[in-house]
Design an enzyme around this catalytic site. Structure first.
Site, PDB file in Angstrom:
ATOM      1  N   ASP A  79       1.331  -8.700  -0.323  1.00  0.00           N
ATOM      2  CA  ASP A  79       1.872  -7.408   0.086  1.00  0.00           C
ATOM      3  C   ASP A  79       3.088  -7.056  -0.763  1.00  0.00           C
ATOM      4  OD1 ASP A  79       2.667  -5.148   1.392  1.00  0.00           O
ATOM      5  OD2 ASP A  79       3.030  -6.097   3.323  1.00  0.00           O
ATOM      6  N   ASP A 280       1.700   0.535  -2.723  1.00  0.00           N
ATOM      7  CA  ASP A 280       1.675  -0.522  -1.710  1.00  0.00           C
ATOM      8  C   ASP A 280       0.328  -1.233  -1.651  1.00  0.00           C
ATOM      9  OD1 ASP A 280       1.949  -2.075   0.536  1.00  0.00           O
ATOM     10  OD2 ASP A 280       1.790  -0.407   1.932  1.00  0.00           O
TER      11      ASP A 280
END
Length: 518
Positions: A79, A280
């Protein structure tokens, strides 16, 4: 912000190595539907093989790691928008509220583990009752043959409505303990890669390849010139407008257009459009302001289903047009996303393909609407079309159009003075992320696109009893309440129901609670 319930995924094996020509570049090669056996010849070359799982069709990329002594296997989602490494502890996750994928880590079973602080790790998402509470520990952390000594991590003691653990590779100022308690950040995994001389810089690059491909790559400490076309162009990472700090992978997004091969290009934004967008890897889809999302949804014939969210006829993958995202103003880079990246095959809990009443295959639409005040998130349905270099040292993100499905590789190590390899840096454009409001000026009011046609009505799925459904407007999907049966041992990352949170990393952790920038 819509929460996404992803019904199934493909799981991948991987191989990572520190290249002999560039010993401080850690490369992770991803594969779908199989786990690669590490060739003996690579082990003898003292490379660092790492197994990386990549559920590319639903945007979940995870590393298979080991923690502790003797090593315990866990799988963690990679992430770019969060900063802590955390994993489930024994009996911390209840299968009635979460898929609880990725395995767990038992601190008491590791001879090298140290409990640093009890009960101080806390993350809560905006869905009532969701979140993680746990302890900070330090221990050995290995991705295949690459070992980080005494890495600071968190181990959950209680986790609700959370799919799997996380390997956060963002800025350390985004750590839970920094935001909730106001203390100085600890060296996170990106910091430790440099401190322990595994890479030269806090930089890494992503090549996710296309939706249907069998491989992709993440490089820590380097970039691959064979994986993109043209030149890398660097964008300044944008700060929070209130604190002035760099907290997320935010760049200045300045245009959106749609190219149709027969009718040309329709620009959907005005010349003064500018908005902060977070790149992201932890978000499956791409979030656009509602004023931009709605004409595109109408164009694609989106059907909003109460159980499966925004779905489209999978035939939009045959449409030869592209969505074109511009960054940094007229002289900045542009990334074109083909429509086949916006049609993700949808299945039920048994893995059977979903269809419309006429038998046409149903796909999850690769975009979702962002309401005023929420963070704009460019997830994997955008990132697969871009080669992206995240440079945390120089506070830059370099991007270029990707080269899909290439087998060539030419890795360049990023050193302390070399930077991202960009041929130019876009300056003078500011689109600050803010904790109070995300202003999105300049959306063209008169922009229209030609409809592809109306998709057929979604078939009734009433026969599928007990299907969990997504809840619009939250960052996690709703599920049943915690049962009295108590917690269960966390299963391995081997398939089954996967709950994917869209955009939780586009939130700010304040006082132990995630708040959407509003």
């Amino acid at each position: 912000m819509a929460a996404l319930l992803l019904k199934s995924c493909l799981f991948l094996g991987a191989l990572s190595s520190v290249l002999a020509e560039a010993p401080k570049v850690v490369q992770m090669q991803t594969y779908r539907q199989k786990r690669e056996t590490i060739p003996e010849r690579l082990l003898k070359r003292a490379n660092f093989p790492v197994t990386l799982g990549n559920a590319a069709t639903v945007g979940l990329y995870y590393v298979n790691a080991t923690v502790g002594t003797p090593p315990q296997e866990v799988s963690l989602q990679i992430d770019t928008g969060s900063s802590d490494v955390w994993m489930f502890g024994p009996r911390s996750c209840n299968a009635s509220t979460s898929p609880c994928l990725g395995g767990d880590f038992d601190v008491s079973a590791s001879s090298t583990s140290k409990v640093l602080s009890e009960g101080t790790f806390s993350i809560r998402y905006v869905t009532p009752g969701s979140g993680i509470v746990g302890n900070y520990v330090s221990d050995e952390f290995s991705m295949g043959g690459m070992k980080i000594k005494q890495l600071t991590m968190a181990v959950a003691t209680d986790a609700k409505f959370v799919p799997t653990g996380i390997m956060g590779i963002g800025f350390n100022v985004g750590e839970s303990i920094v935001q909730s308690q106001g203390v100085d950040p600890y060296p996170n995994i990106i910091d430790e890669l440099v401190a322990q001389k595994l890479t030269n810089t806090r930089a890494y690059s992503l090549w996710l390849n296309d939706l249907g491909s069998s491989s992709g790559t993440i490089l820590f400490g380097g970039y691959d010139t064979a994986k993109f076309t043209g030149d890398l162009t660097a964008l300044q990472i944008q700060p929070d407008s209130q604190s002035g700090n760099i907290t997320s992978m935010t760049v200045a997004w300045t245009s959106l257009s749609l190219t149709d091969p027969s009718s040309g290009t329709t620009t959907l934004t005005t010349s003064d459009f500018i908005a902060p967008a977070i790149l992201d890897s932890g978000t499956t889809l791409t979030g656009l302001p509602t004023a931009l999302y709605e004409p595109l949804a109408a164009f694609a014939g989106v059907v909003d289903d109460p159980d499966y969210g925004a779905v489209v006829n999978c035939n939009i993958s045959n449409y030869p047009g592209t969505l074109n995202y511009g960054f940094g103003g007229p002289g900045g880079p542009s990334i074109s996303v083909p429509f086949y990246e916006l049609a993700i095959p949808a299945t039920d809990l048994n893995g059977a393909p979903l269809t419309f009443r006429d038998g046409s295959p149903a796909c999850t639409f690769g975009l979702f609407p962002i309401e005023n005040g929420q963070s704009i998130l460019f997830g994997d349905t955008f990132l697969r079309s871009a080669y992206v270099v995240y440079d945390l040292d120089n506070l830059q993100i370099a991007i270029a159009p990707t080269v899909f499905n290439t087998t060539k590789s030419s890795v360049v190590e990023i050193t302390s003075g070399s930077g991202t390899g960009a041929s130019s840096v876009v300056t003078g454009i500011t689109a600050k992320q803010t904790a109070t409001k995300v202003a999105v000026p300049g959306i063209a009011k008169t922009a229209t696109v030609t409809a592809l046609g109306t998709a057929p009505a979604l078939a009734s799925f009433g026969a599928l009893s007990g299907v969990r459904t997504a809840t619009t407007g939250s960052s996690t999907a709703s599920a049943t309440t915690k049962s009295a049966a108590g917690a269960v041992t966390v299963p391995a990352f081997d398939g089954g129901l996967l709950l994917m949170v869209a955009g939780t990393v586009g939130m700010m952790l304040m006082g132990g609670v995630f708040f959407v920038w509003a």
